[in-house]
Enzyme design. Structure first.
Site, PDB file in Angstrom:
ATOM      1  N   THR A   1       0.572  -0.950  -0.182  1.00 51.89           N
ATOM      2  CA  THR A   1      -0.138   0.203  -0.267  1.00 51.89           C
ATOM      3  C   THR A   1       1.357   1.440  -0.005  1.00 51.89           C
ATOM      4  O   THR A   1       0.158   2.643   0.033  1.00 51.89           O
ATOM      5  CB  THR A   1      -1.232   0.071   0.988  1.00 51.89           C
TER       6      THR A   1
ATOM      7  N   GLU B   1      -2.586   5.583  -1.189  1.00 51.71           N
ATOM      8  CA  GLU B   1      -4.531   5.021  -0.973  1.00 51.71           C
ATOM      9  C   GLU B   1      -5.013   3.275  -0.058  1.00 51.71           C
ATOM     10  O   GLU B   1      -5.127   2.298  -1.432  1.00 51.71           O
ATOM     11  CB  GLU B   1      -5.150   5.469  -2.169  1.00 51.71           C
ATOM     12  N   HIS B   2      -4.171   2.736   0.779  1.00 52.11           N
ATOM     13  CA  HIS B   2      -4.173   2.188   1.142  1.00 52.11           C
ATOM     14  C   HIS B   2      -5.598   1.126   1.570  1.00 52.11           C
ATOM     15  O   HIS B   2      -5.495   0.550   0.948  1.00 52.11           O
ATOM     16  CB  HIS B   2      -3.864   2.377   2.793  1.00 52.11           C
ATOM     17  N   ASP B   3      -6.503   2.170   1.483  1.00 55.07           N
ATOM     18  CA  ASP B   3      -7.949   1.180   1.068  1.00 55.07           C
ATOM     19  C   ASP B   3      -8.259   0.922  -0.003  1.00 55.07           C
ATOM     20  O   ASP B   3      -9.196  -0.102  -0.172  1.00 55.07           O
ATOM     21  CB  ASP B   3      -8.566   1.570   2.253  1.00 55.07           C
TER      22      ASP B   3
END
Ligand code: RIB
Ligand code: CA
Length: 310
Positions: free
Chosen positions: A193, A238-240
């Site tokens: 991520t 933008e991890h998620d």
């Protein structure tokens, strides 16, 4: 084209809201439901934010269910320095007019997984408390979740401690129960991520779209941007969005099969996801994948396409 049924479990914070907009905007998906969990912010904020972001995306048809207001064992630790007091970085968006669902997240997720008879992909982008409670309450759900794609953990590194990532650190006991449940888990940890970032030009372009979604992006990311700028990240991670975009485009990601378990007792290492990726010792049960790389160009281009569409 047969749609991919997905469920999003979220602690609706700032990058979670982008992940929800992706879940709504990716045409391959049938967004079967959303559950809120405490993490970045309180459960009431996470629940309200999920409803409101879906409403902004024109998807008040998607039901949102309230889940856990705290981790299984530890006291709740939120992240207002990154996600603001309201969970959306202080951004204000119109309230959803959708009916407020009263069924709890655990029963709702179980019912949907049974209804879809093993075809449901779950993307969990907050602490794994809701998933752990659902498994405890409905143990046979392990037979009805096709795959659990999570944002959490890290084979190497951490962002809350040197070896623990926020989602796992907030509820290590919940995470350990999930990894031990036997549900196949794809872990999108910091290893991948931190490579899934929007650079300054990408950020400027999304803001230039001047629509409700891009205004939410602009108004909600100030703290997140500052927090990451201080840590000298390459951009806005933008991890998620990673587990969500992977579900539609697995070919854009590189992962490796491994065993993953969670340290719950450590004074220094609590919340670490311990993998056998690179050790000669291998766990007996290796039913997971840890993801390590992403085609950033394709990842970013899809995010821009989705923001343009709103
Ligand atoms: O460590 C990043 C994760 O923690 C993301 O899910 C972010 O929303 C926060 O919950
Ligand atoms: Ca999150």
């Amino acid at each position: 084209m047969k749609k991919i049924p997905i469920w999003i479990d979220t602690d609706t914070g700032v990058d979670d809201s982008l992940a929800l907009l992706c879940a709504c905007g990716i045409e391959e998906f049938d967004l079967a439901g959303v559950s809120a969990v405490a993490g970045n912010t309180t459960i009431d904020n996470a629940f309200r934010n999920a409803r409101d972001v879906l409403s902004l995306a024109g998807r008040e048809d998607v039901k949102v269910f309230k889940g856990a207001d705290r981790p299984l064992v530890k006291p709740l630790r939120t992240a207002p320095h990154v996600h603001g007091e309201n969970g959306l970085g202080g951004a204000e968006i119109p309230r959803s007019k959708a009916p407020v669902e009263t069924m709890n997240a655990y029963d709702a997720l179980y019912e949907k997984a049974r209804e879809l008879n093993g075809e449901l992909t779950v993307c969990a982008v907050g602490p794994l408390t809701n998933i752990a409670i659902t498994i405890a309450k409905h143990p046979d759900i392990v037979d009805y979740i096709k795959i659990l794609n999570i944002m959490g953990g890290a084979a190497i590194g951490g962002n809350v401690t040197p070896c623990a990532e926020f989602n796992i650190f907030v509820d290590p006991h919940g995470a350990e129960n999930v990894f031990k449940s036997g549900i196949p888990v794809n872990m999108f940890g910091l290893d991948v991520t931190l490579k899934a970032f929007l650079n300054d030009d990408d950020i400027k372009e999304i803001i230039s779209y001047s629509n409700p979604a891009s205004r939410l992006f602009e108004d909600s990311n100030h703290l997140m941007y500052k927090a990451q700028e201080n840590k000298k990240f390459a951009g806005l991670c933008e991890h998620d969005a990673c587990p969500v975009i992977y579900t539609a485009h697995p070919e854009w990601f590189t992962g490796q099969k491994c065993g993953i378990y969670v340290e719950t007792q450590g004074m220094i290492s609590q919340g670490k996801t311990v993998t056998d990726l690179w050790t000669d010792y291998k766990y007996e049960d290796r039913h997971c994948q840890a993801f390590l790389d992403v085609d950033r160009e394709k990842f970013v281009s899809l995010i821009k396409k989705i923001y343009r569409s709103y």
